[in-house]
Design an enzyme around this catalytic site. Sequence first.
Site, PDB file in Angstrom:
ATOM      1  N   ASP A 274       1.056  -1.496   0.155  1.00  0.00           N
ATOM      2  CA  ASP A 274       0.009  -0.198   0.034  1.00  0.00           C
ATOM      3  C   ASP A 274       0.695   1.110  -0.113  1.00  0.00           C
ATOM      4  OD1 ASP A 274       0.699  -0.283   2.544  1.00  0.00           O
ATOM      5  OD2 ASP A 274      -1.327  -0.709   3.597  1.00  0.00           O
TER       6      ASP A 274
ATOM      7  N   ASP B 165      -7.538  -2.616  14.219  1.00  0.00           N
ATOM      8  CA  ASP B 165      -9.320  -3.059  13.642  1.00  0.00           C
ATOM      9  C   ASP B 165      -8.828  -4.221  12.410  1.00  0.00           C
ATOM     10  OD1 ASP B 165      -7.972  -1.755  11.539  1.00  0.00           O
ATOM     11  OD2 ASP B 165      -9.560  -0.058  10.423  1.00  0.00           O
TER      12      ASP B 165
ATOM     13  N   HIS C 232      -7.732  -4.364  10.051  1.00  0.00           N
ATOM     14  CA  HIS C 232      -7.046  -4.596   8.934  1.00  0.00           C
ATOM     15  C   HIS C 232      -5.546  -5.253   8.460  1.00  0.00           C
ATOM     16  CE1 HIS C 232      -4.911  -0.091   9.997  1.00  0.00           C
ATOM     17  NE2 HIS C 232      -3.959  -0.906   8.978  1.00  0.00           N
TER      18      HIS C 232
ATOM     19  N   GLU D  89      -9.933  -1.784   5.351  1.00  0.00           N
ATOM     20  CA  GLU D  89     -10.568  -1.754   6.833  1.00  0.00           C
ATOM     21  C   GLU D  89     -11.880  -2.105   6.314  1.00  0.00           C
ATOM     22  OE1 GLU D  89      -9.011  -0.145   8.491  1.00  0.00           O
ATOM     23  OE2 GLU D  89      -8.301   2.157   7.774  1.00  0.00           O
TER      24      GLU D  89
END
Length: 243
Positions: free
Chosen positions: A70, A139, A141, A146
Site C-alpha cells: 500500500d 481494527d 486491517h 479497512e
Amino acid sequence: MYHVNIVVAKNPAEVGKLAADQFEAVLRVKPACVIGLATGSTPLPLYRELIEREKAGRIDFRRVRSANLDEYKGLAPDHPQSYRRFMQENLFDHISIKPENTIVPDGLAQDVDAMCAAYEKQIEDWGGVDVQLLGIGHDGHIGFNEPCDSFPRMTHEVELTDMTREANKRFFDSIDEVPTAAFTMGIGTVMAARKIVMVVTGADKAGILRQSFFGPVTPQVPASVLQFHPDVTLICDEAAFPG
Ligand code: GLP
C-alpha cells in the site's frame, strides 16, 4: 477451513528472525521469487535480519522482485512518511534488489483506476506473489483494507478510518498531516499470494488476533479472510499471542 500455522516467539526480535527464516527458505528455493512487502513498525526486525543475512551471504536479492501492499494517497515517493521512502530507508537501500524490480503504488496517481490496474498487471506479469508479508491494524486491517461490507478484490483506493489515522499519526507531526486516503492491494490480491507470513507483536494486538483467527470470517474483520488461505504462518510474540 484450512489450518493456520501459529508460531509464538519470545519477543519482537525473535519474530523478525523467525519471519526471516520463512523468507530465506523461499529465496533459496526460488532465487527469482516475487515477495510482497509491508510497512509499519512490526516488520522492522525482519528487514534488519534480511539485510544482515544478505551481508552474511545467506540470501541474495539480485533476482528478487517485490510489490508493496500500500501507499498513502497524495504523498510523493520521497515524502518522509511515504511508504516508498520507508521501504528505501529500511530495506531496499541496504540490499541488492534492483530499483526497477520494486513496486509500491503511486501515491500521486492522477488516473487511479489505471494505476491500480497496472499494479495488478505487473504482479501478474511477474507470475504472482510467492510470499506475502502482512502486519495487522487494530481494527483487523491488512494492507489498508479497512473493515467494510465486502472483501475488495483488487488494488483500489480506500478512505482511512479514524482509528487507523490515529494509530499512524505517530509518524507525522500532527493528525492533520495523516492522509485521509490510501491505495492498497485488495483482499483478492493478498489472497492470491502462494504463501502468507503475518507478523504481530504487542499485547494491544492480542484481541484483534483472536477475532481474526478464531472468530467468524467477515469483511468487518478483514484479516479473518486468512482463515481461508491454504498457507498462512502467523508469527507473533508472547504478548500478542491470543491463546
Ligand atoms: C499500517 C499499514 C499496515 C500495517 C499496520 C500496522 O496501517 N498499512 O500494512 O500492518 O499499519 O502497523 P504496525 O506494525 O506499526 O502496528
